[in-house]
Design a protein around this motif. Structure first.
Motif, short mmCIF file in Angstrom:
data_model
loop_
_atom_site.label_atom_id
_atom_site.label_comp_id
_atom_site.label_asym_id
_atom_site.label_seq_id
_atom_site.Cartn_x
_atom_site.Cartn_y
_atom_site.Cartn_z
N ALA A 295 -0.46 -3.04 -8.70
CA ALA A 295 -1.20 -4.30 -8.77
C ALA A 295 -0.25 -5.50 -8.72
O ALA A 295 -0.53 -6.49 -8.04
CB ALA A 295 -2.05 -4.34 -10.04
N ALA A 296 0.85 -5.40 -9.42
CA ALA A 296 1.83 -6.50 -9.41
C ALA A 296 2.51 -6.61 -8.05
O ALA A 296 2.80 -7.71 -7.58
CB ALA A 296 2.87 -6.29 -10.50
N ILE A 297 2.75 -5.47 -7.41
CA ILE A 297 3.39 -5.47 -6.09
C ILE A 297 2.46 -6.09 -5.05
O ILE A 297 2.88 -6.88 -4.22
CB ILE A 297 3.81 -4.04 -5.69
N ASP B 150 0.81 -1.22 0.00
CA ASP B 150 0.00 0.00 0.00
C ASP B 150 0.85 1.26 0.00
O ASP B 150 0.36 2.34 -0.35
CB ASP B 150 -0.96 0.02 1.19
N LEU B 151 2.10 1.16 0.38
CA LEU B 151 3.00 2.33 0.34
C LEU B 151 3.39 2.69 -1.10
O LEU B 151 3.87 3.79 -1.34
CB LEU B 151 4.27 2.06 1.14
N SER B 152 3.17 1.79 -2.03
CA SER B 152 3.58 2.00 -3.42
C SER B 152 2.63 2.92 -4.18
O SER B 152 1.42 2.90 -3.96
CB SER B 152 3.64 0.67 -4.17
N GLU C 291 0.79 3.95 -7.80
CA GLU C 291 0.17 3.12 -8.85
C GLU C 291 1.20 2.68 -9.89
O GLU C 291 1.12 1.58 -10.41
CB GLU C 291 -0.98 3.86 -9.53
N ASP C 292 2.16 3.55 -10.19
CA ASP C 292 3.18 3.21 -11.19
C ASP C 292 4.52 2.83 -10.52
O ASP C 292 5.58 2.95 -11.12
CB ASP C 292 3.38 4.35 -12.18
N GLY C 293 4.44 2.36 -9.27
CA GLY C 293 5.65 2.00 -8.54
C GLY C 293 6.41 0.86 -9.21
O GLY C 293 5.86 0.08 -9.99
N ARG C 294 7.69 0.79 -8.89
CA ARG C 294 8.54 -0.25 -9.46
C ARG C 294 9.51 -0.73 -8.40
O ARG C 294 10.11 0.07 -7.69
CB ARG C 294 9.33 0.29 -10.64
N ILE C 295 9.64 -2.04 -8.29
CA ILE C 295 10.65 -2.64 -7.42
C ILE C 295 11.71 -3.23 -8.34
O ILE C 295 11.40 -4.05 -9.21
CB ILE C 295 10.04 -3.75 -6.54
#
Length: 76
Positions: free
Chosen positions: A57-59, A32-34, A36-40
């Protein structure tokens, strides 16, 4: 307190929360900290995993992120 100090304090609290949630393996709250366009970025992904996990969504989903975080001993 200046706006810069306030922003710095907020960022530090977020980083502390990030690592605390990851340590507790609370994947849902951690994700939830990510944004919408976050990336790991996964620098040394296990065999069969990509080198990044893209999008909130993937995270949050049953994904590589939850597998790697919940079992950091996975190695390629």
């Amino acid at each position: 307190m200046t706006d810069l100090d306030s922003e710095r304090t907020h960022n530090l609290e977020t980083v502390r929360k990030f690592f605390d949630l990851m340590h507790r393996k609370d994947i849902e709250a951690w994700g939830d900290l990510s944004a919408e366009d976050g990336r790991i970025l996964v620098f040394y992904p296990p065999a069969g995993f990509g080198n990044s996990i893209d999008g909130k969504a993937a995270i949050l989903g049953p994904s590589e992120a939850s597998s790697v975080i919940s079992n950091p001993s996975i190695r390629s």
